[in-house]
Design a protein around this motif. Sequence first.
Motif, PDB file in Angstrom:
ATOM      1  N   GLN A   2      12.054  28.187  32.395  1.00 32.36           N
ATOM      2  CA  GLN A   2      13.208  28.879  32.018  1.00 32.36           C
ATOM      3  C   GLN A   2      14.253  27.922  31.853  1.00 32.36           C
ATOM      4  OE1 GLN A   2      14.202  32.289  31.922  1.00 32.36           O
ATOM      5  NE2 GLN A   2      12.122  32.731  31.438  1.00 32.36           N
ATOM      6  N   SER A   3      15.147  28.067  31.191  1.00 33.40           N
ATOM      7  CA  SER A   3      16.448  27.095  30.887  1.00 33.40           C
ATOM      8  C   SER A   3      17.650  28.070  30.833  1.00 33.40           C
ATOM      9  CB  SER A   3      16.281  26.095  29.773  1.00 33.40           C
ATOM     10  OG  SER A   3      16.099  26.974  28.521  1.00 33.40           O
ATOM     11  N   LEU A   4      18.793  27.610  31.059  1.00 38.22           N
ATOM     12  CA  LEU A   4      20.033  28.402  30.794  1.00 38.22           C
ATOM     13  C   LEU A   4      20.905  27.758  29.714  1.00 38.22           C
ATOM     14  CD1 LEU A   4      21.187  27.784  34.464  1.00 38.22           C
ATOM     15  CD2 LEU A   4      20.033  29.800  33.758  1.00 38.22           C
ATOM     16  N   SER A   5      21.220  28.812  29.086  1.00 39.60           N
ATOM     17  CA  SER A   5      22.230  28.544  27.839  1.00 39.60           C
ATOM     18  C   SER A   5      23.320  28.194  28.050  1.00 39.60           C
ATOM     19  CB  SER A   5      22.352  29.937  27.008  1.00 39.60           C
ATOM     20  OG  SER A   5      23.064  30.918  27.729  1.00 39.60           O
ATOM     21  N   ILE A  12      28.670  29.667  35.047  1.00 42.78           N
ATOM     22  CA  ILE A  12      28.155  29.078  36.469  1.00 42.78           C
ATOM     23  C   ILE A  12      29.324  28.218  36.757  1.00 42.78           C
ATOM     24  CG2 ILE A  12      26.732  27.389  37.448  1.00 42.78           C
ATOM     25  CD1 ILE A  12      24.467  28.876  36.141  1.00 42.78           C
ATOM     26  N   TYR A  13      29.791  27.449  35.662  1.00 41.22           N
ATOM     27  CA  TYR A  13      31.084  26.548  36.043  1.00 41.22           C
ATOM     28  C   TYR A  13      32.047  27.427  36.475  1.00 41.22           C
ATOM     29  CZ  TYR A  13      35.118  23.520  34.878  1.00 41.22           C
ATOM     30  OH  TYR A  13      36.343  23.083  35.283  1.00 41.22           O
ATOM     31  N   MET A  14      32.532  28.618  36.007  1.00 44.02           N
ATOM     32  CA  MET A  14      33.695  29.329  36.079  1.00 44.02           C
ATOM     33  C   MET A  14      33.370  29.841  37.802  1.00 44.02           C
ATOM     34  SD  MET A  14      35.795  29.174  34.087  1.00 44.02           S
ATOM     35  CE  MET A  14      36.943  30.477  35.039  1.00 44.02           C
ATOM     36  N   PHE A  15      31.929  30.370  38.147  1.00 42.72           N
ATOM     37  CA  PHE A  15      31.689  30.654  39.345  1.00 42.72           C
ATOM     38  C   PHE A  15      31.924  29.461  40.315  1.00 42.72           C
ATOM     39  CE2 PHE A  15      28.813  30.474  42.871  1.00 42.72           C
ATOM     40  CZ  PHE A  15      28.983  31.709  43.415  1.00 42.72           C
ATOM     41  N   ILE A  16      31.594  28.377  40.121  1.00 42.96           N
ATOM     42  CA  ILE A  16      32.002  27.547  41.129  1.00 42.96           C
ATOM     43  C   ILE A  16      33.385  26.887  40.956  1.00 42.96           C
ATOM     44  CG2 ILE A  16      31.412  24.586  41.373  1.00 42.96           C
ATOM     45  CD1 ILE A  16      28.707  25.123  40.024  1.00 42.96           C
TER      46      ILE A  16
END
Length: 260
Positions: A2-5, A12-16
């Motif tokens: 699996q890979s992330l788009s 994920i960046y906004m989450f971090i």
Amino acid sequence: MQSLSKKELEKIYMFILKTGQTINYEKYPYLFLKEIEKIIPYYAANFFLFDEKENPVCDPICINIKKDTVNMYEKYYYKLDTIRAKAFNQPDPIRSTDLLNYSQWVNTEYFTDFISPNNFYFSCGIDIIYRNQLLGAVSLFREKTDKNFSLKDLLVLEFISNQAANQLFKLSAINKLNKTAQRKKEQLIALSEKRYNLTARESEVLNLLISGKNNREIAAELYISINTVKKHLSHIYMKANVDNRTELTSAVFKCEKYIF
């Protein structure tokens, strides 16, 4: 594999970014759950914080889970929780469907009396671990009518776990220092109250003064006038045999040598 788009990586960046801004240890779990829902939708969720001995630090932060449900689990149903027994304090994210045979599980007491009434049919989660120390545990739940959590959801949890571990370790360290400083300040105030024969109100004024509050802030905190604050300070100066707040602060912290 699996890979992330690109879009998923941006989320994920906004989450971090957002979870990395908090400075409150006990509010971090709520922020984590709030932000992770934007990436991995869920029906309900919880987040446990743990100390060095793997004991819960406080009540779990829960989303769409009633307090009575948490109490029921902690009093009895945790003993029947086969997912917890298999997945607790493990570094990798996991789904309930990877751990259990659902055709058998749905006939157990735990499922019929606890899982089914609360609609926690599918679950996934991850333990947040920093240098082999368990700091937190996250569980996400979906109803039977929802889709199961995907392998990509697990990949997202794995991707953010290192950042979450670093942030939570930092916040827990700051929290310990703050609690130590608070205890020390309380001891200093108690010693000063006894040493200088302060009244309860004078102790409150002194506490705010050594916390860095000015006269206006002290007055607002205690709902008294600035003139009343000045009168209390004048009495404290006289009792402590000092002339100003700098000398008073110095006198208070000299009591530190009596703290054991």
